[in-house]
Design an enzyme around this catalytic site. Structure first.
Site, PDB file in Angstrom:
ATOM      1  N   HIS A 161      -8.712   3.301  20.016  1.00  0.00           N
ATOM      2  CA  HIS A 161      -7.889   4.355  20.620  1.00  0.00           C
ATOM      3  C   HIS A 161      -8.335   4.705  22.042  1.00  0.00           C
ATOM      4  O   HIS A 161      -7.527   4.768  22.962  1.00  0.00           O
ATOM      5  CB  HIS A 161      -7.948   5.630  19.779  1.00  0.00           C
ATOM      6  CG  HIS A 161      -7.594   5.423  18.341  1.00  0.00           C
ATOM      7  ND1 HIS A 161      -6.533   4.654  17.947  1.00  0.00           N
ATOM      8  CD2 HIS A 161      -8.160   5.879  17.203  1.00  0.00           C
ATOM      9  CE1 HIS A 161      -6.460   4.650  16.627  1.00  0.00           C
ATOM     10  NE2 HIS A 161      -7.443   5.382  16.155  1.00  0.00           N
ATOM     11  N   ARG A 169       2.197   7.530   2.245  1.00  0.00           N
ATOM     12  CA  ARG A 169       2.805   8.778   1.767  1.00  0.00           C
ATOM     13  C   ARG A 169       2.802   9.852   2.852  1.00  0.00           C
ATOM     14  O   ARG A 169       3.708  10.650   2.977  1.00  0.00           O
ATOM     15  CB  ARG A 169       2.067   9.280   0.518  1.00  0.00           C
ATOM     16  CG  ARG A 169       2.364   8.414  -0.719  1.00  0.00           C
ATOM     17  CD  ARG A 169       1.658   8.914  -1.961  1.00  0.00           C
ATOM     18  NE  ARG A 169       0.221   8.925  -1.806  1.00  0.00           N
ATOM     19  CZ  ARG A 169      -0.523  10.017  -1.745  1.00  0.00           C
ATOM     20  NH1 ARG A 169       0.032  11.197  -1.851  1.00  0.00           N
ATOM     21  NH2 ARG A 169      -1.821   9.935  -1.582  1.00  0.00           N
ATOM     22  N   LEU A 214      -1.815   6.707   3.727  1.00  0.00           N
ATOM     23  CA  LEU A 214      -1.089   6.527   4.998  1.00  0.00           C
ATOM     24  C   LEU A 214       0.416   6.402   4.767  1.00  0.00           C
ATOM     25  O   LEU A 214       1.226   7.002   5.484  1.00  0.00           O
ATOM     26  CB  LEU A 214      -1.610   5.288   5.735  1.00  0.00           C
ATOM     27  CG  LEU A 214      -0.983   5.056   7.106  1.00  0.00           C
ATOM     28  CD1 LEU A 214      -1.408   6.131   8.091  1.00  0.00           C
ATOM     29  CD2 LEU A 214      -1.327   3.683   7.657  1.00  0.00           C
ATOM     30  N   GLY A 250      -0.469   4.576  -1.187  1.00  0.00           N
ATOM     31  CA  GLY A 250      -1.679   5.053  -0.517  1.00  0.00           C
ATOM     32  C   GLY A 250      -1.421   6.249   0.400  1.00  0.00           C
ATOM     33  O   GLY A 250      -0.282   6.672   0.621  1.00  0.00           O
ATOM     34  N   GLU A 278     -12.417  16.399  17.186  1.00  0.00           N
ATOM     35  CA  GLU A 278     -11.843  16.821  15.900  1.00  0.00           C
ATOM     36  C   GLU A 278     -12.690  17.944  15.322  1.00  0.00           C
ATOM     37  O   GLU A 278     -13.909  17.988  15.570  1.00  0.00           O
ATOM     38  CB  GLU A 278     -11.841  15.653  14.908  1.00  0.00           C
ATOM     39  CG  GLU A 278     -10.991  14.483  15.329  1.00  0.00           C
ATOM     40  CD  GLU A 278     -11.112  13.340  14.330  1.00  0.00           C
ATOM     41  OE1 GLU A 278     -10.312  13.299  13.399  1.00  0.00           O
ATOM     42  OE2 GLU A 278     -12.021  12.511  14.480  1.00  0.00           O
ATOM     43  N   LYS A 298      -5.217  -0.548  11.368  1.00  0.00           N
ATOM     44  CA  LYS A 298      -6.609  -0.606  11.801  1.00  0.00           C
ATOM     45  C   LYS A 298      -7.511  -0.401  10.595  1.00  0.00           C
ATOM     46  O   LYS A 298      -7.036   0.190   9.620  1.00  0.00           O
ATOM     47  CB  LYS A 298      -6.865   0.438  12.878  1.00  0.00           C
ATOM     48  CG  LYS A 298      -7.031   1.876  12.345  1.00  0.00           C
ATOM     49  CD  LYS A 298      -7.569   2.805  13.386  1.00  0.00           C
ATOM     50  CE  LYS A 298      -8.731   3.587  12.844  1.00  0.00           C
ATOM     51  NZ  LYS A 298      -9.185   4.689  13.632  1.00  0.00           N
ATOM     52  N   HIS A 343      -2.080   3.702  16.579  1.00  0.00           N
ATOM     53  CA  HIS A 343      -1.046   4.742  16.583  1.00  0.00           C
ATOM     54  C   HIS A 343      -1.138   5.655  17.804  1.00  0.00           C
ATOM     55  O   HIS A 343      -0.181   6.337  18.135  1.00  0.00           O
ATOM     56  CB  HIS A 343      -1.068   5.548  15.274  1.00  0.00           C
ATOM     57  CG  HIS A 343      -2.232   6.451  15.116  1.00  0.00           C
ATOM     58  ND1 HIS A 343      -3.415   6.052  14.563  1.00  0.00           N
ATOM     59  CD2 HIS A 343      -2.402   7.739  15.453  1.00  0.00           C
ATOM     60  CE1 HIS A 343      -4.250   7.052  14.570  1.00  0.00           C
ATOM     61  NE2 HIS A 343      -3.679   8.092  15.105  1.00  0.00           N
ATOM     62  N   ARG A 346      -0.283  -2.167  -6.483  1.00  0.00           N
ATOM     63  CA  ARG A 346      -0.609  -2.677  -7.832  1.00  0.00           C
ATOM     64  C   ARG A 346      -0.155  -1.730  -8.935  1.00  0.00           C
ATOM     65  O   ARG A 346       0.149  -2.149 -10.044  1.00  0.00           O
ATOM     66  CB  ARG A 346      -2.127  -2.861  -7.959  1.00  0.00           C
ATOM     67  CG  ARG A 346      -2.686  -4.036  -7.193  1.00  0.00           C
ATOM     68  CD  ARG A 346      -4.178  -3.974  -7.198  1.00  0.00           C
ATOM     69  NE  ARG A 346      -4.643  -2.645  -6.773  1.00  0.00           N
ATOM     70  CZ  ARG A 346      -5.900  -2.275  -6.665  1.00  0.00           C
ATOM     71  NH1 ARG A 346      -6.852  -3.113  -6.956  1.00  0.00           N
ATOM     72  NH2 ARG A 346      -6.222  -1.064  -6.269  1.00  0.00           N
ATOM     73  N   GLY A 372       0.840  -1.215   0.000  1.00  0.00           N
ATOM     74  CA  GLY A 372       0.000   0.000   0.000  1.00  0.00           C
ATOM     75  C   GLY A 372       0.862   1.247   0.000  1.00  0.00           C
ATOM     76  O   GLY A 372       0.460   2.298   0.506  1.00  0.00           O
TER      77      GLY A 372
HETATM   78  P1  NAP Z   1      -5.495   4.150   0.498  1.00  0.00           P
HETATM   79  O1  NAP Z   1      -5.040   5.542   0.325  1.00  0.00           O
HETATM   80  O2  NAP Z   1      -6.776   3.716  -0.144  1.00  0.00           O
HETATM   81  O3  NAP Z   1      -4.317   3.206  -0.037  1.00  0.00           O
HETATM   82  C1  NAP Z   1      -4.493   1.825  -0.220  1.00  0.00           C
HETATM   83  C2  NAP Z   1      -3.215   1.243  -0.788  1.00  0.00           C
HETATM   84  O4  NAP Z   1      -3.418  -0.142  -1.033  1.00  0.00           O
HETATM   85  C3  NAP Z   1      -2.781   1.861  -2.100  1.00  0.00           C
HETATM   86  O5  NAP Z   1      -1.375   1.979  -2.116  1.00  0.00           O
HETATM   87  C4  NAP Z   1      -3.211   0.830  -3.120  1.00  0.00           C
HETATM   88  O6  NAP Z   1      -2.388   0.965  -4.241  1.00  0.00           O
HETATM   89  C5  NAP Z   1      -2.972  -0.449  -2.342  1.00  0.00           C
HETATM   90  N1  NAP Z   1      -3.753  -1.578  -2.830  1.00  0.00           N
HETATM   91  C6  NAP Z   1      -5.086  -1.635  -3.044  1.00  0.00           C
HETATM   92  N2  NAP Z   1      -5.427  -2.856  -3.492  1.00  0.00           N
HETATM   93  C7  NAP Z   1      -4.288  -3.576  -3.556  1.00  0.00           C
HETATM   94  C8  NAP Z   1      -3.986  -4.916  -3.947  1.00  0.00           C
HETATM   95  N3  NAP Z   1      -4.948  -5.752  -4.352  1.00  0.00           N
HETATM   96  N4  NAP Z   1      -2.714  -5.329  -3.862  1.00  0.00           N
HETATM   97  C9  NAP Z   1      -1.728  -4.507  -3.451  1.00  0.00           C
HETATM   98  N5  NAP Z   1      -1.951  -3.224  -3.075  1.00  0.00           N
HETATM   99  C10 NAP Z   1      -3.216  -2.774  -3.128  1.00  0.00           C
HETATM  100  O7  NAP Z   1      -5.620   3.755   2.034  1.00  0.00           O
HETATM  101  P2  NAP Z   1      -4.845   4.418   3.259  1.00  0.00           P
HETATM  102  O8  NAP Z   1      -5.614   5.596   3.709  1.00  0.00           O
HETATM  103  O9  NAP Z   1      -3.429   4.562   2.916  1.00  0.00           O
HETATM  104  O10 NAP Z   1      -5.041   3.309   4.378  1.00  0.00           O
HETATM  105  C11 NAP Z   1      -4.313   2.118   4.406  1.00  0.00           C
HETATM  106  C12 NAP Z   1      -4.680   1.348   5.675  1.00  0.00           C
HETATM  107  O11 NAP Z   1      -4.321   2.136   6.805  1.00  0.00           O
HETATM  108  C13 NAP Z   1      -6.173   1.068   5.828  1.00  0.00           C
HETATM  109  O12 NAP Z   1      -6.357  -0.162   6.470  1.00  0.00           O
HETATM  110  C14 NAP Z   1      -6.655   2.192   6.741  1.00  0.00           C
HETATM  111  O13 NAP Z   1      -7.811   1.824   7.474  1.00  0.00           O
HETATM  112  C15 NAP Z   1      -5.457   2.345   7.642  1.00  0.00           C
HETATM  113  N6  NAP Z   1      -5.339   3.686   8.248  1.00  0.00           N
HETATM  114  C16 NAP Z   1      -5.215   4.780   7.455  1.00  0.00           C
HETATM  115  C17 NAP Z   1      -5.089   6.030   8.038  1.00  0.00           C
HETATM  116  C18 NAP Z   1      -4.915   7.263   7.209  1.00  0.00           C
HETATM  117  O14 NAP Z   1      -4.756   8.336   7.802  1.00  0.00           O
HETATM  118  N7  NAP Z   1      -4.913   7.183   5.906  1.00  0.00           N
HETATM  119  C19 NAP Z   1      -5.109   6.159   9.441  1.00  0.00           C
HETATM  120  C20 NAP Z   1      -5.229   5.021  10.229  1.00  0.00           C
HETATM  121  C21 NAP Z   1      -5.338   3.783   9.610  1.00  0.00           C
HETATM  122  P3  NAP Z   1      -2.761   0.437  -5.696  1.00  0.00           P
HETATM  123  O15 NAP Z   1      -4.112   0.921  -6.019  1.00  0.00           O
HETATM  124  O16 NAP Z   1      -1.658   1.014  -6.522  1.00  0.00           O
HETATM  125  O17 NAP Z   1      -2.677  -1.037  -5.618  1.00  0.00           O
END
Ligand code: NAP
Length: 482
Positions: free
Chosen positions: A240, A24, A22, A20, A216, A148, A178, A51, A17
């Protein structure tokens, strides 16, 4: 003050990921920061995986743009980026497919710590664990980091635990919350267990009540589709806030070893009383002059999901029976603030007369903004006008106390280094997560059964009026959100 940095051992870290949000916004900046501080050794290697087809250079450009976007003035300079990028690779891989795994295997070293960070949607946690097992990528020195949400209820959390257990020992699984990586949250343990001052008072005899607030100002934003299936109870309270409550309420562990701490947290969760519907208030923000309502943001006009929740929680054990814990969290509230406030009972007798303006001692632990602690104490108001009492705040901001130059590490910096070090103290154990869901599920089931609808509240307010009543009925009031 300069923090002492001990480099971790060489490692290969694969971030699934990596393209995605998180990765970055948090994970890659945290790693670059640890590299700059000398904690990530030059022999450390990071492989981003997703992917999207990207060359190594394209990925570096993406990460560089993320540094500029999310780190602003503290973004690494060109020289540091170049050094960090020498250690940063990219691989195209679909968690659900067969391609790419042997290529990944070929890039990993056998003689270093190996960590796989699952920064992907929760539906991929299981397939990734299975893929790692199926393609023989799991060595004894392998760890996985699971983001999570860990399950959506007890049943799904249990199923995920079982899937992970098919390929990994519990000592290899790092379930991230976190909040536990925040400096102030760890400081909570230091305050309680490295000082003699508070522990004798830390019980129902001397503590009137505890308030835990996570407020928030933002709405659900781009997370609407996910959030609407989750709500504040699942998104914030089960994980949390539960962790914060555990750290406040737990018995002193016999050591700071991971299982010693986690055993004590688990006992707290087991001691939580079931929550009656009258002890819960759910809310949902309406629209403002220039902000959309919750329902508009999630594009579901009749959404029944709460963007705010307040609960009164009891703990049935010798230490806490009779001291309520009030928890509240919500979006689009008046201010962005997270704090724990421990309000002590009044002294048994006032020698200053019945009319003395009495204010309870309160220990406030601020998680954000301006991490620090405040202890409210009564003093004599200076001056010749007799014995007049006044409450003052003994205030300690970490930034002030530790010096402006002291970088307070982001939670992810600490947590990722702990993964490499093999220290699970700040990660949730499988039984802890399941116990938290076992307590949460009946609360959700009760409002589903009664078709409870969230109470509306104005954006920029402190939440629904009913939440004020929840605590007023006990003769107490919420601390102001500001
Ligand atoms: P996101 O922006 O939707 O990113 C998802 C990532 O997964 C992308 O890099 C995507 O890239 C990759 N992906 C999707 N399908 C895939 C597959 N079949 N095989 C390999 N890679 C795949 O999500 P996110 O916000 O980063 O969150 C990621 C996780 O962290 C989630 O579980 C979320 O609940 C958790 N989280 C996020 C935050 C936050 O602030 N963002 C905070 C706490 C927890 P491709 O499309 O290029 O494959």
């Amino acid at each position: 003050m300069v923090a002492r940095v001990i480099p971790v051992e060489p490692f290969d870290l694969v971030i699934f990921g990596a393209t995605g949000d998180l990765a970055r916004r948090k994970i890659l900046p945290a790693l670059c920061r640890r590299y700059a501080e000398g904690q990530m050794p030059p022999e450390g290697r990071i492989i981003g995986a997703a992917r999207t087809e990207l060359s190594r250079e394209d990925f570096h450009t993406m990460v560089s743009e993320a540094f500029d976007e999310f780190l602003g003035a503290s973004a690494p300079d060109a020289a540091l980026r170049a050094e960090f990028f020498e250690r940063l690779d990219y691989i195209t891989i679909d968690a659900l497919g067969d391609d790419g795994w042997s290529d990944l295997s070929g890039r990993l070293r056998d003689d270093v710590v190996r960590a796989f960070y699952f920064s992907v949607g929760p539906s991929l946690f299981g397939p990734l664990a299975t893929g790692l097992g199926r393609f023989g990528l799991v060595t004894p020195e392998t760890r996985i980091v699971v983001e999570k949400p860990f399950g959506n209820d007890l049943e799904t959390a249990r199923a995920l635990n079982q899937t992970l257990a098919a390929h990994f020992n519990e000592t290899q699984i790092y379930r991230i919350d976190h909040y536990l990586g925040k400096e102030t949250v760890q400081n909570l343990m230091a305050v309680r267990f490295a000082n003699i001052l508070f522990e004798p008072l830390w019980n129902a005899r001397f503590v009137d009540h505890v308030q835990i607030t996570v407020a928030e100002t933002v709405g659900v934003g781009g997370r609407g589709a996910y959030y609407d299936k989750s709500g504040a109870m699942r998104d914030m309270v089960q994980n949390h806030m539960m962790q914060l409550l555990c750290l406040i309420a737990m018995e002193p562990p016999y050591s700071f070893e991971p299982d010693a701490v986690r055993d004590e947290k688990l006992k707290v969760i087991h001691a939580l009383d079931p929550v009656e519907p009258r002890q819960v208030v759910r809310g949902q923000y309406g629209g403002g002059a220039d902000t959309a309502s919750y329902a508009e943001e999630v594009e579901t006009p009749d959404s029944n999901t709460e963007s705010y929740i307040a609960l009164k929680v009891g703990i049935s054990n010798w230490r806490w029976k009779g001291t309520p814990f009030y928890l509240r969290t919500g979006k689009r509230l008046r201010a962005r603030t997270s704090e724990i406030a421990v309000t002590f009972r009044d002294p048994p007798h006032s020698i200053f007369g019945e009319d003395a303006p009495w204010k309870a001692n309160i220990l406030v632990i601020r998680l954000q903004p301006d991490e620090g602690m405040t202890l409210k104490v009564m003093i004599k108001e200076p001056g010749p006008g007799g014995m007049r009492l006044k409450d003052v705040a003994l205030d300690m901001s970490f930034a002030d106390a530790l010096g402006e130059d002291m970088h307070i590490p982001d939670a992810y910096e600490r947590l990722i280094m702990d993964v490499i070090r093999g220290n699970q103290t700040l990660f949730m154990r499988g039984d802890e997560v399941e116990a938290a869901w076992a307590w949460t599920d009946p609360i959700i089931a009760a409002w589903q059964k009664t078709a409870d609808t969230p109470k509306p509240y104005d954006p920029g307010s402190s939440g629904p009026d009913e939440a004020l009543k929840l605590i007023h009925l006990d003769g107490r009031s919420w601390r102001e959100i500001r």
